[in-house]
Design a protein around this motif. Structure first.
Motif, PDB file in Angstrom:
ATOM      1  N   SER A  19       0.871  -1.179   0.000  1.00 30.41           N
ATOM      2  CA  SER A  19       0.000   0.000   0.000  1.00 30.41           C
ATOM      3  C   SER A  19       0.897   1.214   0.000  1.00 30.41           C
ATOM      4  N   ARG A  20       0.522   2.175  -0.824  1.00 29.62           N
ATOM      5  CA  ARG A  20       1.314   3.407  -0.905  1.00 29.62           C
ATOM      6  C   ARG A  20       0.356   4.572  -1.099  1.00 29.62           C
ATOM      7  N   GLY A  21       0.346   5.470  -0.141  1.00 25.87           N
ATOM      8  CA  GLY A  21      -0.543   6.616  -0.218  1.00 25.87           C
ATOM      9  C   GLY A  21      -2.007   6.219  -0.311  1.00 25.87           C
ATOM     10  N   GLY A  22      -2.369   5.121   0.334  1.00 25.07           N
ATOM     11  CA  GLY A  22      -3.739   4.650   0.304  1.00 25.07           C
ATOM     12  C   GLY A  22      -4.092   3.815  -0.912  1.00 25.07           C
ATOM     13  N   ALA A  23      -3.180   3.730  -1.876  1.00 21.27           N
ATOM     14  CA  ALA A  23      -3.429   2.932  -3.081  1.00 21.27           C
ATOM     15  C   ALA A  23      -2.730   1.579  -2.965  1.00 21.27           C
ATOM     16  N   ARG A  24      -3.363   0.558  -3.464  1.00 23.47           N
ATOM     17  CA  ARG A  24      -2.779  -0.784  -3.483  1.00 23.47           C
ATOM     18  C   ARG A  24      -1.968  -0.941  -4.757  1.00 23.47           C
ATOM     19  N   GLU A  25      -0.737  -1.444  -4.617  1.00 24.83           N
ATOM     20  CA  GLU A  25       0.152  -1.640  -5.762  1.00 24.83           C
ATOM     21  C   GLU A  25       0.616  -3.088  -5.842  1.00 24.83           C
ATOM     22  N   VAL A  26       0.957  -3.501  -7.060  1.00 27.54           N
ATOM     23  CA  VAL A  26       1.476  -4.845  -7.315  1.00 27.54           C
ATOM     24  C   VAL A  26       2.822  -4.703  -8.025  1.00 27.54           C
TER      25      VAL A  26
END
Length: 163
Positions: A19-26
């Motif tokens: 999670s980065r800045g509230g966004a989920r990343e892959v």
């Protein structure tokens, strides 16, 4: 591995999340060498000898990104097989895993240039054409059981069954 008399290479694919800045990343990577060169792919590769699928996933993630995972950090995400009727030596059966990446930044390897992507901004056009058939379900946290048959050009998808 043999299915209905047809040989498949056993491989693993591991999707790391953060999670980065509230966004989920892959974490995906641009393949620099070997099978799939030039495509954006998940981390992973062949299962060596008597190696377990979990052991192979831990090893491949470390080799391709420098991120060290413990075996118990991996979650089973299902199975997928790809059949290449025009190139049967490419047939693969994959064990899928997911894991939380922690805070270790990925490091490029000779084989992969890793990069974080927002899960709602996946670079579909740079991936294998089968990816949109099954990766969205994996990103949603669903268990995958998929069988993909590729077109004779080894690019397009002749059929996809995703349960």
């Amino acid at each position: 591995m043999t299915v209905d008399g047809v040989a498949y290479r056993c491989v693993v694919l591991c999707f790391l999340f953060r999670s980065r800045g509230g966004a989920r990343e892959v974490l995906l990577g641009l393949k620099r060498t070997g099978f799939g060169t030039g495509r954006v792919v998940a981390l992973g590769g062949k299962i060596d000898g008597r190696e377990s699928a979990v052991g192979a996933a831990v090893r491949e993630v470390a080799e391709e990104s420098g991120i060290e995972l413990a075996r118990d950090e991996l979650r089973d995400a299902g199975r997928i097989s790809w059949s290449f009727p025009a190139q049967p030596a490419w047939n693969m059966a994959a064990f899928l895993f997911t894991a939380d990446a922690g805070v270790t930044p990925p490091v490029a390897s000779e084989e992969i240039e890793p990069r974080w992507y927002a899960v709602d901004d996946i670079p579909w056009s740079g991936m294998w054409q089968d990816a949109p058939y099954w990766i969205p379900a994996l990103l949603d946290g669903r268990q995958i059981d998929a069988r993909i048959v590729m077109d004779p050009d080894n690019e397009g998808v002749a059929s996809a069954v995703v349960d």
